[in-house]
Design an enzyme around this catalytic site. Structure first.
Site, mmCIF file in Angstrom:
data_model
loop_
_atom_site.group_PDB
_atom_site.id
_atom_site.type_symbol
_atom_site.label_atom_id
_atom_site.label_comp_id
_atom_site.label_asym_id
_atom_site.label_seq_id
_atom_site.Cartn_x
_atom_site.Cartn_y
_atom_site.Cartn_z
ATOM 1 N N CYS A 1 -18.221 -34.462 31.021
ATOM 2 C CA CYS A 1 -18.505 -33.062 30.667
ATOM 3 C C CYS A 1 -17.312 -32.153 30.906
ATOM 4 C CB CYS A 1 -19.707 -32.546 31.440
ATOM 5 S SG CYS A 1 -21.159 -33.580 31.213
ATOM 6 N N HIS B 1 -24.945 -26.591 26.174
ATOM 7 C CA HIS B 1 -23.973 -27.506 26.786
ATOM 8 C C HIS B 1 -23.685 -28.662 25.824
ATOM 9 C CE1 HIS B 1 -21.686 -29.756 29.596
ATOM 10 N NE2 HIS B 1 -22.633 -30.330 30.281
#
Lengths: 389, 389
Positions: B85, B336
């Protein structure tokens, strides 16, 4: 001639089927060997790049940067770079860029491919091609390179039997080279007849035209060139680092028989080094298939378009002949642990320039590596020098 | 204060469920918007980095560098960087390094996650954790962050109800911010009661403590700082770029309630910029879960260990209060799209420093982005300045 970086440490695992080792163990082995070879401490490493293609789909593991730094017990910036089978080549390019701010950088490459069935690996490898336009319609990489081989035969008017012989001679040569290299996946010779008669994978490519599925890892310690002599007596200098890209899908290319990305990267690299292709004494080129080695010879400028076969027929590309190509055994016989391949090429050429190779090319001053992603969507070309002129 | 790079163009897609767009379309939209914003031609781009985490396992597509350059019809070096991420954050770091040799570089990030079922996405995301020690045993990311939340409650003696209220207030604030941002996946407010009573995902984390599964892309055009004024009147300067790593598995960490990688990267970044955390006027931090925002505030030095909750209770972290955190809506409410998140943070902070944000922080001079990979195996911290002092 200006050096971009110096190689002060190399490490490599055997390529092959490592059923008792995972990604972490392979990466650790290569990284620790490279550190040991360099003589520096892990605390001296300021950044790490890890090249890997398929760990996500084949091992469920991403985030290899964290693993690579954890192996050394350090907390430095560490992340993965990926450009399919050219991941290793582009990782070296990224590492050279990092020498803008850092003194010593570790570059490693790893791939663990043999724990799953062949269908799964084939699907994963097609991630290097165009998913929508190629994979979805059933194309595999042997099929894409077979298309190139067929186009080449047609374009340059080769009879089937003659072309078969040329491709086989590439495989025979690379297996001969690998037979001397204990790190190779297939350290054994094959005969021309075996190559000619092997089962067809995708016409006209037969079994020995194809590189294998491999596990393996390789690593390099790079430093700013001006620091190299502080660490060792025999640094090898990287004097050119070039990457170029082209369309992802084969169908969108200007040509099926020449990789524009290779041509652009090779020109760029030779310009950076300020030398000609004739000055290069030893090559590691991306022979994922035998046809790829033939085309690479032409795209790099070793031979004119349509003429590389002559050098192969004359056996000029053996390590002890005039234009040594793939003295390590190449992807074909050394193995093709995809994310590690570009780094492995640099490791093997460093050995050449240090006079430590198994198929040692005599008096080599300049070496060139050529690493391709997919069917030519990416090409990375690096030039290495034994000393700075 | 020395600038490492200047941001002269930004582009972003809406984050959310793009059922009618694939990776290529999302990447193209962000890249072309960034180019348009910069006013330069695609021919001026000399290198591209693409941040992406899951395209291999979720779309069967690797080799995004080739796609990114093909979108622009150019053949420049272009490759992917990945740190789970934190892929976006490390891509910016890599791009800054490339300014060693290049004048203008494009950095883009993309993720396409909503085309497959949730189980598949959950498995893919666990590639950011330790496959052997975490995923294999059934751990998911909500579970890992829930462990951190439980450890935090225990370590700092929070009663369950009180802690619930603090986490919920983070979610309420980020949704409030997102409600003003049309690019956000959830541009709507939620109430404290809704957050408190939402269904449990992994105790004590409830639905509104968790960032969503998102599609999206973002892009930046970076150039050498000394060239910036040639291209635009309002460049934003990157004055610090720091990346640090820690163990991949949560179980091997020194602490469950503090990310060493964040602490190291933040210290490094503040040193590079030569400023203190108190000089930062606006933050985008990695709130993949509400507990992550709380811990980030302490690891960045905004609050002392165990004390960040006070600022949240006092509502000091709203965009129009003293310490604006996640005025974009954060990962929580903006969305996200993992590979794009680190780039999106830079895009949103560039808008802040240009006075173009939806939740505009008044007179912001310095901004900080904080991007985490996995449960803290990687952290990237960047500092941006409106002008050079």
């Amino acid at each position: 001639m200006k050096a971009l970086a110096a190689i002060i440490g190399i490490g490599i695992t055997k390529f092959g089927e490592h059923w008792n080792k995972g990604i972490k163990e392979l990466l650790a082995e290569a990284q620790l060997k490279a550190l040991e070879d360099s003589g520096i401490s892990e605390k001296d490493i300021q950044q790490i790049y890890v090249a890997n293609m398929c760990a996500d789909s084949l091992s469920g593991q991403l985030h290899l940067g964290s693993i690579a730094s954890q192996i050394l017990g350090i907390n430095v910036p560490s992340y993965r770079v990926e450009a399919a089978c050219a991941s290793g080549g582009v990782a070296i390019n990224a590492a050279i860029n990092a020498l803008r701010h850092k003194d010593i950088v570790l570059v490693s490459g790893v791939e663990k491919m043999t724990d799953v069935d062949t269908a799964k690996v084939t699907t994963a490898l097609m991630g290097a091609g165009n998913e929508e336009w190629e994979e979805f319609h059933g194309a595999t990489f042997p099929a894409l390179y077979a298309l190139m081989a067929n186009a080449y035969m047609h374009e340059f008017g080769f009879a089937e039997e003659k072309f078969r012989e040329i491709l086989s001679k590439i495989a025979v040569k690379n297996h001969k080279h690998a037979s001397k290299n204990p790190f190779a996946q297939f350290p054994r010779e094959i005969t021309l007849q075996q190559a000619n008669n092997a089962s067809i994978v995708a016409y006209p490519l037969r079994l020995f035209d194809c590189s294998p599925i491999s596990d393996g890892a390789a690593a390099l310690v790079l430093c700013k060139p001006e620091l190299a002599k502080k660490f060792c007596d025999n640094p090898v200098y990287v004097v050119a680092s070039a990457v170029a890209t082209d369309t992802l899908a084969l169908a969108e290319r200007e040509s099926l028989t020449s990789l524009k990305a290779t041509r652009l990267a090779a020109n760029d690299a030779l310009n950076q080094a300020g030398i000609s292709i004739k000055d290069i004494n030893v090559f590691e080129v991306h022979d994922c298939f035998t046809i790829a080695e033939l085309i690479a010879m032409e795209d790099l400028g070793i031979a004119e378009r349509g003429k590389a076969s002559k050098l192969i027929e004359e056996e000029q590309t053996y390590y002890d002949a005039s234009i040594p190509i793939n003295p390590s055994g190449g992807l074909k016989a050394f193995g093709h642990a995809v994310g590690a391949t570009g780094i492995k090429q640099a490791v093997e050429l460093t050995k050449q320039l240090r006079n430590e190779a198994y198929c040692q090319v005599e008096n080599a001053e300049f070496a060139l590596s050529h690493n391709v992603g997919g069917s030519g969507g990416t090409a990375a070309v690096h030039i290495y020098a034994r000393r700075l002129l």
